[in-house]
Design an enzyme around this catalytic site. Structure first.
Site, short mmCIF file in Angstrom:
data_model
loop_
_atom_site.label_atom_id
_atom_site.label_comp_id
_atom_site.label_asym_id
_atom_site.label_seq_id
_atom_site.Cartn_x
_atom_site.Cartn_y
_atom_site.Cartn_z
N ARG A 238 35.03 38.70 38.75
CA ARG A 238 34.88 37.24 38.76
C ARG A 238 36.24 36.63 38.45
O ARG A 238 36.96 37.10 37.56
CB ARG A 238 33.84 36.79 37.73
CG ARG A 238 32.40 37.11 38.11
CD ARG A 238 31.95 36.28 39.31
NE ARG A 238 30.56 36.53 39.67
CZ ARG A 238 30.16 37.40 40.58
NH1 ARG A 238 31.07 38.16 41.20
NH2 ARG A 238 28.88 37.55 40.87
N GLU A 267 36.07 28.57 43.59
CA GLU A 267 35.94 29.05 44.96
C GLU A 267 35.19 28.03 45.80
O GLU A 267 34.25 27.41 45.32
CB GLU A 267 35.18 30.38 44.98
CG GLU A 267 35.92 31.49 44.24
CD GLU A 267 35.17 32.82 44.23
OE1 GLU A 267 34.10 32.91 44.87
OE2 GLU A 267 35.65 33.76 43.58
N HIS A 286 36.33 36.43 48.82
CA HIS A 286 35.15 36.94 48.12
C HIS A 286 34.24 37.73 49.07
O HIS A 286 33.08 37.37 49.30
CB HIS A 286 34.37 35.79 47.47
CG HIS A 286 33.52 36.24 46.31
ND1 HIS A 286 33.25 35.44 45.23
CD2 HIS A 286 32.89 37.41 46.07
CE1 HIS A 286 32.48 36.09 44.37
NE2 HIS A 286 32.25 37.30 44.87
#
Length: 319
Positions: A238, A267, A286
């Site tokens: 993360r 994000e 991601h």
């Protein structure tokens, strides 16, 4: 009447079929656009189940807007988008999707590690832009991986999978975890270190710890300063585990050699993000679990968890 299950993102048909026999399925039918907050709250007013992804914030506001909610099934291993304590107070079960993405995420961690060490994005861009005109003795030189020390911060399932792959590269496997794992040490030849020692000894640091209050900004200026100037940091856990501003400064100043990132503090990041201006940072959007087979398995597991709870059965993978 069948219970209402709201699914907050377009999922593969295979996953949706899991629910359609037992639930009235409502779906935000877009794959790359999060459901707007007001739409989500409105749809949950009579829903008993929610299948969420990381963009959905499950908090006190949402739970109050969804008085019939029984289960939140998160399509991810991490669940930092969910206030678990608030769900417990409201009697809402929370589930996640561990195991099914372990090997896929470990593959991505290694792809990112190698791409950073061998400067693959810059090399591919040079060829694409027509800049490759001759062979140069020191052109686009990177770092060796074979025989180096791999530091794993967070020796869970994915950490073990990353470590297994390191054996093929003849690497020394070091790790830090909330507690030592002797069985992993015996099986993989790994060595437990304090966080300080791990930072000082690792040639490559792979971050795989979950995001909690204790791990937020676990890697900051002081920690980066302890790393080798030839070290690579890889984060596939993360984003907020790393102080992003401190990382940008460390990369600019040569405190560490490079970074490979699949996750960020916020994000998505914009095209003007400082990390994207650095030649020694490899940035991905991601995609740790992004294979067809794995994302389908994650979606199927998330939906099955929700269906089980709505049928009065135990979920497969409760948090």
């Amino acid at each position: 009447m069948r219970p209402v299950l709201y699914i907050a993102r377009k999922l593969p048909d295979e996953a949706l079929r899991v629910a359609k026999n037992d639930c009235e399925v409502r779906l935000w039918d877009r794959e790359s656009e999060p459901v707007p907050r007001n739409v989500l709250l409105d749809q949950l007013r009579d829903a008993e189940g929610l299948v969420s992804v990381l963009t959905e914030r499950v908090d006190e506001e949402l739970l109050k807007a969804a008085p019939r909610l029984k289960v939140v099934a998160n399509m991810a291993v991490g669940y930092d988008n969910i206030d678990v304590e608030a769900c417990r107070r409201h009697g809402v079960i929370v589930t996640n999707t561990p195991d099914v993405l372990t090997e896929t995420t470990a593959d991505l961690a290694w792809a990112l590690l190698l791409a950073t060490a061998r400067r693959l994005p810059q090399s591919a861009e040079l060829v694409r832009d027509g800049g490759w005109t001759t062979w140069s003795p020191l052109g686009l030189t990177g770092l060796d991986i074979y025989g180096k020390s791999l530091g794993i911060l967070g020796m869970g399932r994915i950490g073990e999978a990353v470590a297994r792959r390191a054996q093929g590269f003849g690497m020394t496997i070091l790790y830090h975890n909330r507690r030592p794992r002797p069985e992993v040490e015996e099986r993989l030849g790994a060595r437990y270190l304090s966080l300080d020692a791990l930072l000082r000894e690792a040639d490559i640091l792979v971050i795989l710890t979950p995001l909690t209050a204790e791990t937020r900004h676990l890697i900051g200026r002081n920690e980066l300063a302890k790393m080798k100037s030839t070290a690579i940091l890889v984060n596939v856990s993360r984003g907020p585990v790393v102080d992003e501003e401190a990382l940008v400064d460390a990369l600019r100043q040569g405190v560490i050699w490079g970074a490979g990132l699949d996750v960020y503090e916020r994000e998505p990041i914009g095209a003007d993000h400082p990390l994207l201006q650095l030649d020694n940072a490899v940035c991905l959007p991601h995609i740790g679990s992004a294979t067809v087979a794995t994302r389908t398995a994650m979606a199927r597991l998330a939906v099955q968890n929700a269906v089980n709870v709505l049928k009065g059965e135990k979920p497969l993978t409760p948090v």
